[in-house]
Design an enzyme around this catalytic site. Structure first.
Site, PDB file in Angstrom:
ATOM      1  N   ASN A   1      54.890  24.175  69.643  1.00 21.69           N
ATOM      2  CA  ASN A   1      53.743  23.324  69.268  1.00 21.69           C
ATOM      3  C   ASN A   1      52.847  23.147  69.846  1.00 21.69           C
ATOM      4  OD1 ASN A   1      51.857  20.737  68.502  1.00 21.69           O
ATOM      5  ND2 ASN A   1      53.819  19.071  69.068  1.00 21.69           N
TER       6      ASN A   1
ATOM      7  N   LYS B   1      50.004  21.997  70.536  1.00 30.31           N
ATOM      8  CA  LYS B   1      49.064  20.853  70.405  1.00 30.31           C
ATOM      9  C   LYS B   1      47.565  20.875  70.846  1.00 30.31           C
ATOM     10  CE  LYS B   1      52.785  18.558  72.964  1.00 30.31           C
ATOM     11  NZ  LYS B   1      53.823  17.694  73.570  1.00 30.31           N
TER      12      LYS B   1
ATOM     13  N   HIS C   1      54.485  13.380  64.047  1.00 30.64           N
ATOM     14  CA  HIS C   1      54.790  13.521  65.455  1.00 30.64           C
ATOM     15  C   HIS C   1      54.173  11.848  66.147  1.00 30.64           C
ATOM     16  CE1 HIS C   1      54.015  14.956  70.280  1.00 30.64           C
ATOM     17  NE2 HIS C   1      55.577  16.447  69.803  1.00 30.64           N
TER      18      HIS C   1
ATOM     19  N   GLU D   1      52.736  11.733  68.806  1.00 32.45           N
ATOM     20  CA  GLU D   1      51.383  12.004  69.502  1.00 32.45           C
ATOM     21  C   GLU D   1      49.961  10.878  68.319  1.00 32.45           C
ATOM     22  OE1 GLU D   1      51.337  15.717  71.015  1.00 32.45           O
ATOM     23  OE2 GLU D   1      52.706  15.090  72.113  1.00 32.45           O
TER      24      GLU D   1
ATOM     25  N   GLU E   1      62.651  13.729  67.858  1.00 36.33           N
ATOM     26  CA  GLU E   1      62.191  14.110  69.326  1.00 36.33           C
ATOM     27  C   GLU E   1      61.944  12.125  70.233  1.00 36.33           C
ATOM     28  OE1 GLU E   1      59.388  17.599  69.535  1.00 36.33           O
ATOM     29  OE2 GLU E   1      58.155  15.806  68.905  1.00 36.33           O
TER      30      GLU E   1
ATOM     31  N   GLY F   1      57.512  15.615  77.316  1.00 34.42           N
ATOM     32  CA  GLY F   1      56.117  16.245  78.047  1.00 34.42           C
ATOM     33  C   GLY F   1      57.009  15.470  79.222  1.00 34.42           C
TER      34      GLY F   1
ATOM     35  N   SER G   1      60.992  18.079  75.973  1.00 33.30           N
ATOM     36  CA  SER G   1      60.989  18.695  77.649  1.00 33.30           C
ATOM     37  C   SER G   1      62.474  19.995  77.149  1.00 33.30           C
ATOM     38  CB  SER G   1      61.902  17.607  78.575  1.00 33.30           C
ATOM     39  OG  SER G   1      60.526  17.092  78.925  1.00 33.30           O
TER      40      SER G   1
HETATM   41  C1  PEP Z   1      56.614  18.248  71.560  1.00 34.71           C
HETATM   42  O1  PEP Z   1      55.284  18.062  71.412  1.00 34.71           O
HETATM   43  O2  PEP Z   1      57.009  17.907  70.325  1.00 34.71           O
HETATM   44  C2  PEP Z   1      57.233  18.289  72.272  1.00 34.71           C
HETATM   45  C3  PEP Z   1      58.396  17.991  71.879  1.00 34.71           C
HETATM   46  O3  PEP Z   1      56.707  18.785  74.209  1.00 34.71           O
HETATM   47  P1  PEP Z   1      57.397  18.843  75.767  1.00 34.71           P
HETATM   48  O4  PEP Z   1      58.774  20.220  75.209  1.00 34.71           O
HETATM   49  O5  PEP Z   1      56.831  19.245  75.593  1.00 34.71           O
HETATM   50  O6  PEP Z   1      58.080  17.365  75.674  1.00 34.71           O
END
Ligand code: PEP
Length: 256
Positions: free
Chosen positions: A9, A11, A95, A97, A167, A173, A212
């Site tokens: 992803n 983003k 997601h 976000e 997630e 992040g 992460s």
């Molecule tokens: C994500 O945005 O779906 C995600 C898992 O980000 P990160 O791997 O940076 O934690």
């Protein structure tokens, strides 16, 4: 046997130059890697470029969002038909976000799920609890509520061929991944939750972990029986780290 899926992803990151470089790097490093499905979700602006750049490779195209409307006066939106037209296959919805910054509700996310299924696209349904919810012991309650928004409107059959990405919001992040044992416990809960409606659908369901994931922690996460790959944010922007994650998933599959 489920086939893991590792999806990047991107983003709100990228440029024409970065898209070309990153995909060239991935094509090179991933040729011959077998046992793991791979997808990338660049910003919508670069989907066409990415589609051309992945041609002939086994990298699939994904997207980060979809609108619930198919056409008309919806300024700034992108429809499922447009995503299919451009060659996208895996579409991220729900997601955290988008739930946080765009106030997307469980009901809206369920509508997006339905629109994608109707268009023959694969929903990658993101679910997960915030840090406060985690600390209050509400992880299972939040995950089941977010899944039930789809289960109770579309039925368990809608999850045939679909993907759920667990997630935890506190892990996205932050560099603070869930431990393999923590993630496995929630993944098992999710699979059992779907199995209460349809065991066969639950058994084939791809359950990604996201939060992460990097080249250091991927192998241990993928060794867990209910973790079928990952949705990767930050580490998907680096060809070497993303490749190492894909290889870890392929190895776990081949070992299992
Ligand atoms: C994500 O945005 O779906 C995600 C898992 O980000 P990160 O791997 O940076 O934690």
């Amino acid at each position: 046997m489920r086939h893991p899926l590792v999806m990047g992803n991107w983003k709100l990151n990228g440029s024409k130059h970065m898209t070309a470089e990153l995909i060239a790097g991935l094509r090179n490093a991933l040729s011959g890697v077998d046992g793991c499905d791979v997808a990338i979700a660049p910003p919508v602006m670069y989907l066409e470029q990415a589609h051309q750049a992945i041609a002939g490779s086994h990298i699939a195209l994904g997207a980060q969002n979809v609108d619930v409307n198919l056409s008309g006066a919806f300024t700034g939106e992108v429809s499922a038909e447009m995503l299919r037209d451009i060659g996208a296959r895996y579409i991220i919805i729900g997601h955290s976000e988008r739930r946080t910054y765009h106030k997307e509700s469980d009901e809206l996310v369920a509508k997006k799920f339905a629109i994608l299924k109707d268009a023959g696209l694969i929903p990658v349904l993101c679910i997960g609890e915030t840090e406060a919810e985690n600390e209050a012991g509400k992880t299972e309650e939040v995950c089941s509520r977010q899944i039930d928004a789809v289960l109770n409107t579309l039925g368990a059959g809608a999850f045939n061929g679909a993907v759920i990405a667990y997630e935890p919001v506190w892990a996205i992040g932050t560099g603070k991944s869930a431990t393999p044992a923590q993630a496995q416990a929630v993944h098992k809960f999710i699979r059992d939750h779907v199995a209460k409606k349809d065991a066969a659908v639950a058994q084939q369901l791809i359950l990604q972990y996201g939060g992460s994931v990097n080249d250091k922690n991927a192998a241990e996460l993928f060794a867990q029986p209910d973790i079928d790959g990952a949705l990767v944010g930050g580490a998907s922007l680096k060809a070497d780290a993303f490749t190492a994650i894909v290889k870890a998933a392929a190895q776990a599959k081949n070992a299992g």
